[in-house]
Design an enzyme around this catalytic site. Structure first.
Site, PDB file in Angstrom:
ATOM      1  N   CYS A 195       8.741   5.492  18.989  1.00  0.00           N
ATOM      2  CA  CYS A 195       9.571   5.903  19.914  1.00  0.00           C
ATOM      3  C   CYS A 195      10.606   5.752  19.015  1.00  0.00           C
ATOM      4  O   CYS A 195      11.801   5.249  18.815  1.00  0.00           O
ATOM      5  CB  CYS A 195       9.686   5.358  20.583  1.00  0.00           C
ATOM      6  SG  CYS A 195       9.676   3.307  20.617  1.00  0.00           S
ATOM      7  N   ALA A 199       1.124  -1.804  -0.140  1.00  0.00           N
ATOM      8  CA  ALA A 199       0.119   0.037  -0.250  1.00  0.00           C
ATOM      9  C   ALA A 199       0.479   1.560  -0.353  1.00  0.00           C
ATOM     10  O   ALA A 199       0.163   2.180  -0.769  1.00  0.00           O
ATOM     11  CB  ALA A 199      -1.075  -0.224   1.020  1.00  0.00           C
TER      12      ALA A 199
HETATM   13  C1  LIG Z   1      -0.274  -0.699   6.335  1.00  0.00           C
HETATM   14  C2  LIG Z   1      -0.835   0.500   5.687  1.00  0.00           C
HETATM   15  C3  LIG Z   1      -0.108   1.058   4.470  1.00  0.00           C
HETATM   16  C4  LIG Z   1       1.056   0.799   4.324  1.00  0.00           C
HETATM   17  O1  LIG Z   1       1.472  -0.147   4.086  1.00  0.00           O
HETATM   18  P1  LIG Z   1       1.853  -1.816   3.735  1.00  0.00           P
HETATM   19  O2  LIG Z   1       1.903  -2.276   2.422  1.00  0.00           O
HETATM   20  O3  LIG Z   1       2.590  -1.953   4.669  1.00  0.00           O
HETATM   21  O4  LIG Z   1       3.350  -0.786   2.210  1.00  0.00           O
HETATM   22  C5  LIG Z   1      -0.902   1.946   4.281  1.00  0.00           C
HETATM   23  N1  LIG Z   1      -1.723   3.048   4.889  1.00  0.00           N
HETATM   24  C6  LIG Z   1      -2.491   2.454   5.538  1.00  0.00           C
HETATM   25  C7  LIG Z   1      -3.960   2.586   6.058  1.00  0.00           C
HETATM   26  C8  LIG Z   1      -2.350   1.005   6.471  1.00  0.00           C
HETATM   27  O5  LIG Z   1      -3.167   0.180   7.502  1.00  0.00           O
END
Ligand SMILES: *Cc1c(COP(=O)(O)O)cnc(C)c1O
Length: 404
Positions: free
Chosen positions: A328, A73
């Site tokens: 942290c 994401a």
């Molecule tokens: C975990 C998360 C991401 C990042 O996703 P990855 O696949 O770890 O890069 C982005 N947006 C939200 C809301 C998330 O919870």
């Protein structure tokens, strides 16, 4: 019951064993490159990818051609924001988002600001929701993108996305939604929500890490994106690079399982969450729920324990995996910017804990956690002179501290 207990399902989730089983053949016998058009190894891999793409598209009511695979994401968010800004720069240079987005959106927006893009960070109310009227009022004739998440990763609050989608459509502005915490857990329909671009990832829904997707609308309107990675023209030119076929297949299987089990699973996780909430909040004074009381993800619980340091509390319950509202990361212990945006004072932000109930959480684990939290909070409060003063009726805000 086995220790340690995992109750941090917003950070990541274990791979479902059924997902692992679906992936395994694609590491060995079915190892082909899905872009190889001339032999059965390629065709076999391509078939696995096509199947996964269909499962993913079906869950969000999209067409398979509208799914672009990414590494997760974070990449999807970056591609949406940067890809739209680059492609539509003749049209305008303004984007609208909120102050409580995931870092992947906030930091992508900050990086665009350095290149001259204007960004509006909308405030949220004390439950963490953005007001659709604020979105409407922020739109100018230079606005090219609105980016607002479906559900917040810290407090679980669900934004009024369909309403914002209607405003975006009416004003002719593209709408991106980071739906990472919502997809697979609550119903998501890109048509109903009026979303043009949508990010999500496999490892938050019992799939593997390192694979995500960006939904890119193809009709009404047809969204175009400038790619961030150039190469062989994979994923309709928007994201070049050989697809990690086993991960794609695992992502598809994870989504298929969510689609089948969501009705039952969301009821179960919500019941466990409510039991955790009542068990903890009913047994102690001066504990505060962060986020929306009802418009919230089924497995999310975020609580502030007054007079207790979140980090100290986590140290006291080391056999339970949880998150605190303090990051942290640097020398300064910064309280969560999400909680600060809700108007939570920095003391209470520092005393917050996020619980994430998931598919594999058991009732026994919830009971154990309730018991341990009550004991740990009471123990820390017994040692706290501030708590003692407050209990004696001293208003801490009026105390004149001696300065040395
Ligand atoms: C975990 C998360 C991401 C990042 O996703 P990855 O696949 O770890 O890069 C982005 N947006 C939200 C809301 C998330 O919870």
């Amino acid at each position: 019951m086995k220790l340690p207990i995992y109750m941090d399902n917003h950070s990541t989730t274990p791979c479902d064993p059924r997902v692992v089983d679906a992936m395994l053949p694609y590491f060995t016998e079915k190892f082909g490159n899905s872009a190889s058009r001339n032999h059965s190894f390629g065709w076999e891999a391509e078939e696995g990818v096509d199947q996964a793409r269909k499962h993913i598209a079906n869950l969000i009511h999209a067409d398979a051609k509208e799914i672009v695979f990414t590494s997760g994401a974070t990449e999807s968010d970056n591609l949406a924001l940067k890809g739209v800004v680059e492609m539509y720069k003749e049209k305008g240079d303004h984007i609208i988002t909120t102050s409580t987005e995931h870092r992947a959106v906030i930091d992508a927006a900050k990086s665009l600001e350095k290149k001259g893009v204007k960004v509006t960070y909308l405030p949220v109310d004390k439950a963490g929701r953005v007001d659709p009227d604020d979105v409407r009022n922020a739109i100018t004739d230079k606005t090219i993108l609105i980016s607002i998440m479906l559900a917040n990763n810290e407090i679980g609050t669900i934004h009024p996305i369909a309403e914002i989608g209607r405003i975006a459509k009416e004003k002719g502005v593209l709408f991106h939604c980071d739906a990472t915490q919502g997809v697979g857990k609550i119903p998501v329909d890109v048509q109903e929500l009026g979303v043009d671009l949508m990010s999500f990832t496999a490892h938050k829904i019992y799939g593997p890490k390192g694979i995500g997707a960006l939904y890119v609308r193809r009709k009404a309107p047809r969204v175009r994106l400038a790619p961030m990675i150039d190469g062989g023209g994979h994923e309709r030119g928007m994201r070049s690079g050989t697809l990690p076929v086993p991960l794609v297949v695992g992502f598809g299987k994870a989504i298929e399982l969510c689609a089948q089990e969501m009705p039952e699973e969301s009821v179960r996780t919500m019941a466990l969450r409510d039991r955790l909430q009542d068990g903890i909040m009913g047994a102690m004074e001066e504990v505060y729920l962060n986020g929306h009381p009802t418009e919230r993800l089924p497995g999310n619980l975020n609580i502030s324990f007054a007079y207790v340091e979140g980090e100290a509390l986590l140290m006291g319950v080391k056999e339970i995996a949880l998150s605190s509202g303090s990051a942290c990361t640097s020398a300064t212990l910064e309280p969560s910017y999400v909680l600060r945006a809700l108007g939570v004072g920095s003391d209470l932000a520092h005393s917050s804990i996020r619980f994430g109930i998931g598919r594999f959480t058991t009732p026994e684990e919830v009971e154990y956690t309730i018991d341990r939290m009550i004991k740990a909070v009471n123990h820390l409060r017994e040692m706290s002179p501030l708590y003692e003063m407050a209990k004696e009726g001293v208003d801490l805000k009026t105390v004149q501290w001696a300065v040395h």
